[in-house]
Motif scaffolding. Structure first.
Motif, short mmCIF file in Angstrom:
data_model
loop_
_atom_site.label_atom_id
_atom_site.label_comp_id
_atom_site.label_asym_id
_atom_site.label_seq_id
_atom_site.Cartn_x
_atom_site.Cartn_y
_atom_site.Cartn_z
N LEU A 19 24.43 -7.33 2.00
CA LEU A 19 25.31 -7.35 2.13
C LEU A 19 25.80 -5.12 2.74
O LEU A 19 26.13 -4.94 3.70
CB LEU A 19 26.55 -6.83 1.27
CG LEU A 19 27.98 -5.89 1.46
CD1 LEU A 19 28.82 -7.18 2.55
CD2 LEU A 19 28.71 -6.95 0.34
N TYR A 20 23.94 -4.60 2.05
CA TYR A 20 24.38 -3.06 2.09
C TYR A 20 23.88 -2.75 3.45
O TYR A 20 24.32 -2.45 4.82
CB TYR A 20 23.61 -2.69 1.31
CG TYR A 20 22.49 -0.94 1.81
CD1 TYR A 20 24.09 -0.13 2.17
CD2 TYR A 20 21.74 -1.33 2.74
CE1 TYR A 20 22.67 1.57 2.14
CE2 TYR A 20 20.77 -0.22 2.68
CZ TYR A 20 21.43 1.61 2.96
OH TYR A 20 21.17 2.45 2.82
N GLY A 76 13.14 -2.70 1.14
CA GLY A 76 14.73 -1.30 0.49
C GLY A 76 15.75 -1.90 -0.95
O GLY A 76 16.23 -1.01 -0.93
N GLN A 77 15.17 -2.94 -1.19
CA GLN A 77 15.59 -3.42 -2.76
C GLN A 77 15.31 -2.58 -3.31
O GLN A 77 14.19 -3.45 -4.45
CB GLN A 77 15.70 -5.03 -2.55
CG GLN A 77 16.40 -5.82 -3.69
CD GLN A 77 16.13 -7.17 -3.06
OE1 GLN A 77 15.58 -7.98 -2.78
NE2 GLN A 77 16.79 -7.68 -4.53
N GLU A 78 15.82 -2.15 -4.37
CA GLU A 78 15.99 -1.12 -5.45
C GLU A 78 15.74 -2.18 -6.83
O GLU A 78 16.16 -3.30 -7.18
CB GLU A 78 16.67 -0.29 -5.18
CG GLU A 78 16.49 0.78 -4.45
CD GLU A 78 15.07 1.44 -4.28
OE1 GLU A 78 14.17 1.51 -5.31
OE2 GLU A 78 14.27 2.27 -3.53
N GLU A 79 15.05 -1.76 -7.77
CA GLU A 79 15.14 -2.26 -9.13
C GLU A 79 16.96 -2.57 -9.20
O GLU A 79 17.46 -1.86 -9.66
CB GLU A 79 14.14 -1.31 -9.77
CG GLU A 79 13.62 -2.55 -11.64
CD GLU A 79 13.26 -3.93 -11.21
OE1 GLU A 79 13.03 -4.22 -11.34
OE2 GLU A 79 12.03 -3.53 -10.78
N GLY A 80 16.75 -3.58 -9.02
CA GLY A 80 18.65 -4.25 -10.77
C GLY A 80 19.40 -4.20 -9.28
O GLY A 80 20.36 -4.64 -9.55
N VAL A 81 19.20 -4.48 -8.42
CA VAL A 81 19.63 -4.54 -7.20
C VAL A 81 19.66 -6.39 -6.39
O VAL A 81 18.34 -6.37 -5.62
CB VAL A 81 19.56 -3.31 -5.72
CG1 VAL A 81 20.58 -4.11 -4.69
CG2 VAL A 81 19.94 -2.28 -6.07
N SER A 82 21.01 -7.21 -6.56
CA SER A 82 20.42 -8.63 -5.88
C SER A 82 20.24 -8.36 -4.82
O SER A 82 20.73 -7.65 -3.53
CB SER A 82 21.95 -8.78 -6.63
OG SER A 82 22.76 -8.95 -5.34
N MET A 83 19.54 -9.44 -4.33
CA MET A 83 19.59 -10.14 -2.44
C MET A 83 20.48 -10.18 -2.09
O MET A 83 20.56 -9.53 -1.01
CB MET A 83 18.38 -11.45 -2.87
CG MET A 83 18.21 -11.85 -1.53
SD MET A 83 16.89 -10.73 -0.63
CE MET A 83 15.64 -11.31 -1.67
N ALA A 109 0.32 -0.97 0.01
CA ALA A 109 -0.15 -0.38 -0.20
C ALA A 109 0.80 1.36 0.30
O ALA A 109 0.02 2.36 -0.17
CB ALA A 109 -0.87 0.14 0.78
N VAL A 110 1.98 1.07 0.42
CA VAL A 110 3.12 2.43 1.19
C VAL A 110 4.24 2.79 0.38
O VAL A 110 4.41 3.54 0.24
CB VAL A 110 3.03 2.97 2.43
CG1 VAL A 110 1.77 2.78 3.27
CG2 VAL A 110 3.73 1.87 3.08
N GLY A 111 4.53 1.29 -0.15
CA GLY A 111 6.03 1.24 -0.82
C GLY A 111 6.83 0.52 0.30
O GLY A 111 6.79 1.60 1.56
N GLY A 112 8.57 0.72 -0.34
CA GLY A 112 9.29 0.67 0.19
C GLY A 112 9.40 1.59 1.07
O GLY A 112 9.95 1.39 2.32
N ARG A 113 10.15 2.66 0.48
CA ARG A 113 10.71 4.08 1.38
C ARG A 113 9.79 4.77 2.70
O ARG A 113 10.06 4.63 3.81
CB ARG A 113 10.33 5.31 -0.01
CG ARG A 113 12.17 4.54 -0.32
CD ARG A 113 12.19 6.32 -1.79
NE ARG A 113 13.24 5.61 -2.39
CZ ARG A 113 13.58 6.44 -3.19
NH1 ARG A 113 13.07 7.64 -3.39
NH2 ARG A 113 14.67 6.71 -4.19
N CYS A 114 8.01 4.71 2.08
CA CYS A 114 7.94 5.16 2.83
C CYS A 114 7.53 3.66 4.17
O CYS A 114 6.93 4.62 5.77
CB CYS A 114 5.98 5.25 2.17
SG CYS A 114 6.07 7.27 1.26
N PHE A 115 7.64 2.72 4.02
CA PHE A 115 7.21 1.62 5.35
C PHE A 115 8.06 1.86 6.08
O PHE A 115 7.56 1.87 7.70
CB PHE A 115 7.30 0.25 3.94
CG PHE A 115 7.10 -0.93 5.18
CD1 PHE A 115 5.41 -1.66 5.02
CD2 PHE A 115 7.91 -1.64 5.85
CE1 PHE A 115 5.68 -2.64 5.93
CE2 PHE A 115 8.03 -2.73 6.20
CZ PHE A 115 6.87 -3.59 6.31
#
Length: 725
Positions: free
Chosen positions: A169-170, A157-164, A87-93
């Motif tokens: 690691l981040y 927090g995992q953006e498009e194109g960023v691997s698990m 409902a709110v998306g990753g950043r707002c979550f």
């Protein structure tokens, strides 16, 4: 003794000093031995098993269990976590999650945090006030397998194109920031095994008053009612009864799967994990220890690997321990030890660090303490005594380069044993130590390897050498190796024995002596005999030692803590200059270590031969180890030589070994000429720099009399501390 006029000295300094020592002791003895109503907060990445582990731990301890996802977030939001995220998306979550956790209130519970809680600073600060954070440090490969089996392909927090793998690691930096206690999980550990490790970590924290130290000369019947903790031994150095401090319960044992986790880690990461096992978090917090370690083993080392292992020939390897700022293995301990010392200092009291050196310790301790800042540096002085004719010219110039602040090096017209013996005598004279404390507000301590905080970090590089060989495919974990160590004061060898005790598969510790072969003779015969024995100068001055301090820890170790025997043997050595160990004990010693010695000619020949065959230039101490290993090691497993110093520190001997004529008189020019000849290892830049800074400086020389050394101590205190009172 040449006492100063005390009528003008501030009495408050003495009162501060004595009261601060008392305050430290009372605080340590009264430190909490239980968690009380604090929460046990389980933190870790998604897939670490926090929920299941939390249930098992809570059941075993008879405590309520709270899962933040189920019992806090979904209750507050009145919807599933997945629905909220959608409902709110990753950043707002993350912000919504943090806000909900800030309203959390509980006590005496096992709480399983979410994998993303640590990313919200305000929420973590709030929740940490209610308990202790136990970090489930699970192998990333295990995490990835679990997430795959759970069909989780994306986390908060995992953006498009960023691997698990990259997002995990981040996130690790946030887990490291908030942990109180690390629960290191072995590769392939089940959640049940992880839960058991959490329970052991909780038990360790609760029984903090049992993680104490004793003197090698004090048995259980004679133990003081005052418990001695790591914080105490760091500051005190030498035990009051003349013995050396050791952990009462020995070293922690680490399992094979946990060691395998360390294989791919960097040197600072390995040091952090191992030292967390050996230092209770109530003595040094995990976050502070991390800060110290990454400062100690950072850009001040010429090699990013810190203590790299290089292949020499056949089944022989060299661990290069000379990439620190003073080009010797002492940097591996003395870039960290001063930080530990400053951290453990009681308030207001001044400390003077006394050091005897046969060459390398002096510049290393001066370098390490010079890196302290602010109040810590002003309250700590360093006075180094070294034998005028018993160190190389470059070693002497290195010590002379540290003349700023509360640091000084003084040469003595005698040998190392005289310097070390008289420093120990100062510690043992209550009249002197009491006088310094009362009159000057100053307490004595030591930076030699008799101080536990000097010896402990050395365990790391022996462990790291083995792990490097595993990483490079030379061996598999569990395969044996031998370690060959140039041996004088036995601290380096003792730290290898301790690494073995922690679980590193060291088959034999090989002690290599020069022609001052007292250690070799002792290991072969069981007799330590100094009668009629004079110290002979050698090309390897750092091991020009007859009275080996850390041998006391070794005998305590192999005799299963027989402090009566240790006290009897070393009292006899002090009074009669010799002792003989019982025959059964000699057999135990010979099972643990081998020994051999190297003549001066053989030392130089080893340097020349290795350079001809491989292009590698060894220093004189490494050459001693190489020669002895060639005679004693059977080649059935790898052997690692401890290369304890850069060859440039002993340039004249290396020139002689390589049969190079026309040696320049100027030490800096000697290094330049060597650099043109030697292709590996590279020349040590910091060493050249310090020679330029110290070339024109003169140094103090004093007579070999105890009273003269005491005068130097008082003069140092007057110059360093009284001017700023």
């Amino acid at each position: 003794m040449g006492l100063l006029n005390t009528s003008q000295l501030p009495i408050r300094a003495a009162k501060w000093c004595l009261s601060s020592l008392s305050t430290q002791k009372s605080w340590l003895s009264a430190r909490s031995t239980c968690l009380g109503d604090k929460n046990i907060l389980l933190m870790g990445p998604p897939g670490a098993g926090k929920t299941t582990v939390g249930k098992i731990v809570a059941h075993k301890l008879g405590l309520p269990v709270i899962d933040v996802d189920d019992d806090v977030l979904e209750t507050a939001w009145k919807m599933p976590v997945a629905a909220k995220l959608a409902a709110v998306g990753g950043r707002c979550f993350l912000e919504e999650e943090g806000r909900a956790l800030c309203n959390f209130s509980a006590s005496g519970c096992v709480v399983s945090l979410t994998g993303s809680n640590p990313l919200h600073a305000e929420a973590m600060q709030h929740v940490k006030q209610s308990g202790l954070v136990f970090y489930l440090d699970v192998d990333s490969e295990d995490i990835l397998q679990r997430l795959t089996s759970m069909k989780v392909n994306r986390i908060v927090g995992q953006e498009e194109g960023v691997s698990m793998r990259d997002i995990l690691l981040y996130r690790k930096q946030f887990y490291e920031k908030w942990l109180d206690v690390r629960v290191l999980c072995g590769t392939g550990d089940t959640v049940e095994e992880v839960a058991e490790k959490v329970l052991k970590a909780v038990e360790r924290y609760q029984k903090s008053d049992e993680e104490t130290f004793i003197s090698t000369r004090c048995d259980s019947a004679g133990l003081s009612k005052q418990k001695i903790y790591f914080s105490d031994v760091v500051v005190e150095g030498l035990a009051p009864d003349g013995g050396l401090y050791v952990p009462k319960n020995g070293f922690p044992k680490i399992g094979t799967r946990e060691w395998q986790r360390l294989v791919e880690m960097s040197y600072p990461e390995r040091a952090l994990v191992l030292l967390e096992k050996c230092i209770h978090p109530l003595d040094v917090s995990a976050l502070d220890l991390r800060t110290m370690i990454f400062k100690a083993y950072g850009s001040n080392f010429a090699s990013k690997a810190v203590a790299p292992v290089k292949h020499l020939a056949h089944n022989q390897y060299i661990q290069e321990l000379f990439h620190g700022p003073t080009a010797s293995f002492k940097d591996l301990a003395l870039q960290l030890m001063p930080q530990l010392f400053a951290y453990c200092l009681p308030p207001m009291c001044n400390y003077l660090i006394l050091v005897a050196t046969s060459g390398d310790t002096g510049s290393a301790v001066l370098s390490g303490f010079s890196r302290l800042s602010g109040t810590d540096r002003h309250r700590t002085g360093v006075l180094v005594f070294f034998p005028e004719g018993g160190v190389s010219e470059i070693q002497k110039l290195q010590m002379m380069s540290y003349r700023e602040g509360n640091a000084r090096a003084v040469s003595v017209l005698s040998d190392f044993d005289f310097c070390q013996r008289n420093i120990k005598r100062m510690f043992g004279e209550a009249g002197l130590t009491g006088h310094l404390a009362v009159e000057y507000g100053t307490v004595l301590s030591t930076g030699n390897s008799i101080n536990w905080a000097r010896l402990l970090p050395q365990v790391v590089y022996h462990s790291s050498a083995y792990l490097d060989l595993c990483r490079d495919g030379v061996i598999k974990f569990g395969d044996p190796i031998d370690v060959c160590i140039p041996t004088g004061n036995f601290g380096n060898a003792m730290s290898a024995v301790y690494a073995k005790q922690m679980g590193i598969p060291i088959r034999k510790v090989i002690c290599a002596s020069n022609h001052n072969r007292v250690i070799t003779d002792f290991i072969k015969t069981g007799q330590y005999d100094l009668r009629g024995r004079s110290l002979m100068l050698s090309h390897s001055p750092a091991i020009d030692i007859l009275k080996s301090s850390n041998l006391e820890r070794f005998i305590y170790h192999v005799s299963d803590g027989n402090s009566h025997l240790v006290k009897d043997l070393f009292t006899r050595l002090d009074r009669q200059q010799h002792f003989q160990v019982p025959e059964p004990l000699l057999g135990t010693i010979q099972q643990e270590v081998l020994s051999g010695w190297c003549s001066e000619d053989d030392c130089l020949a080893a340097i020349q031969r290795v350079h001809t065959q491989t292009g590698y230039v060894m220093d004189t101490h490494t050459a001693v180890a190489k020669f002895v290993a060639d005679r004693l090691q059977d080649g059935s497993c790898p052997v690692v030589f401890c290369s304890t110093a850069h060859y440039g520190k002993f340039a004249p001997a290396v020139f002689k070994a390589l049969q190079i004529p026309n040696i320049p008189e100027d030490p800096a020019e000697q290094l330049k000429k060597l650099e043109l000849i030697a292709s590996r290892p590279e020349m040590h830049r910091e060493m050249i720099k310090c020679l330029k800074e110290s070339a024109k400086r003169k140094h103090s020389i004093c007579e070999a009399e105890y009273s003269v050394l005491v005068d130097q101590v008082e003069s140092m205190i007057q110059d360093s501390f009284l001017k700023v009172m």
